[in-house]
Design an enzyme around this catalytic site. Structure first.
Site: not given
Length: 394
Positions: A72, A201, A293, A297, A385
């Site tokens: 991704h 998200y 979550p 990480k 990220y």
């Protein structure tokens, strides 16, 4: 029995450390209190940072991940009815993440461990580390009715938050930092096509939602629920309806629903213990830290601990640099606290808290709008990220 490194715990961190050490010619033994099937039965996260992907390749266990994993290059932030794309690859100089389930990582590591013949004791009970401050620590345990003693140079505690490793350190030697969030994530696994090519998200007035995946045909979705919610109260139909309500309309209308094959509620918490070592015992992964979550990480932080300990032990055994072992905790904690900060920020920005009033909601929306409207803001999100760089061991 004797070995160089005793590893307590055969989760992904213990197995990865063991594989790296084995490939480098450093003898190690893994001791695990559960069965292999139990370890593989844990349904966990599956977004791997660039650093962890590279470490799995270095360990020689990445063939299936590279074949089946989903690379991704970005993800979506949804709020106020809009979707904003975070271009990970473009903002970080070519870095990305890999969607590949933790269960699959563990299976690959188990297969590699079995193939190389390195010793692993599953279903070991009464595991106890000894003489942690001495030059020759040991681990005793019961396996198949027999009490065994494993002498070693160092012990890696990779046995999770509830494991024996951290509990073996005197309480007055540790400082704990913790935050428990007043909500959890209700997640389902379903054999349906993902609603989007990349993760979404979502911040919504009804609560957080996440659209994730395990493969092109298997999805993982989550919605924020109160801490006291029960899985039994959530039918599949109720879950899908709630998820749709929290997604932008153009996303919700293309959501494919189906029967769940797994459903669970995960509580959210942050936890860090300092220091992460005591004598010749090193805490690795969840034994030393937990993150919510939201920032993806948890597993990745465990991998960075493994990387740090592996690099240190390489120099210990190849160059005699024993003094480097004293730096393990400080090196790990620098990266851990930055990952805790990112996970805290993502959690704070995307969830509904019990005390969220109209002002707080506007602040969330404005904060998100500010970050996604700024090149610097997007880059900050992206570089965290994909994962901050591993620190070089000099």
């Amino acid at each position: 029995m004797k070995t160089q490194v005793a590893i307590i715990g055969a989760g992904p961190s213990g197995l990865l450390l063991g594989q790296l050490l084995h490939n480098a010619g450093i003898a190690n033994v893994i001791i695990e209190r559960q069965s292999p099937d139990y370890v593989l039965g844990r349904i966990r996260a599956g977004v791997l940072e660039q650093g962890m992907v590279d470490l799995l390749r270095e360990a020689g266990v990445a063939e299936r991940m590279d074949r089946e994993g989903l690379v991704h290059d970005g993800f979506e932030l949804a709020f106020n009815g809009r979707c904003e794309h975070i271009d990970l690859k473009g903002l970080t100089g070519g870095k990305s993440v890999m969607v590949y389930g933790q269960t699959e990582v563990t299976r690959d590591l188990m297969d590699a461990r079995q193939a190389c013949g390195a010793p692993t004791f599953y279903e070991a009970s009464d595991v106890q580390p000894h003489d942690l401050q001495g030059e020759r620590p040991s681990v005793t345990f019961v396996h198949q009715g027999q009490t065994l003693r494993l002498e070693c140079d160092y012990i890696a505690g990779c046995d999770g938050f509830h494991g024996v490793s951290r509990q073996s350190i005197p309480a007055d030697q540790l400082r704990e930092f913790e935050r428990v969030y007043p909500f959890g994530w209700l997640g389902i696994l379903a054999d349906t096509p993902p609603v989007n090519d990349e993760l979404i998200y979502a911040n919504h007035e009804r609560g957080f939602a996440l659209c994730s995946m395990r493969s092109p045909t298997r999805t993982r979705y989550y919605v924020q629920v109160a801490a006291d919610e029960r899985v039994e109260d959530w039918s599949d139909e109720r879950f899908w309806d709630e998820l749709k309500s929290r997604l932008p309309a153009h996303i919700a209308e293309r959501l494919v629903t189906g029967p769940s094959i797994e459903k669970s509620i995960a509580p959210l918490r942050s936890f860090v213990v300092e220091p992460m070592q005591y004598g010749r015992l090193f805490l690795v992964g969840d034994a030393a830290h937990i993150v919510p979550p939201t920032g993806a990480k948890g597993l990745n932080l465990a991998a960075s601990d493994v990387n740090t300990l592996f690099r240190i032990l390489l120099k210990v055994y190849r160059e005699g640099r024993i003094e480097l072992t004293e730096r393990y905790s400080a090196i790990c904690l620098r990266r851990i606290w930055k990952a805790e900060r990112f996970s805290w920020w993502m959690t704070s920005m995307l969830h509904r808290f019990p005390d969220t009033d109209d002002f707080s909601r506007r602040m969330q929306e404005t904060e998100l709008d500010y970050f996604v409207s700024s090149e610097a803001g997007r880059k900050t999100i992206a570089e965290n990220y994909v994962g901050l760089p591993y620190e070089t061991i000099e």
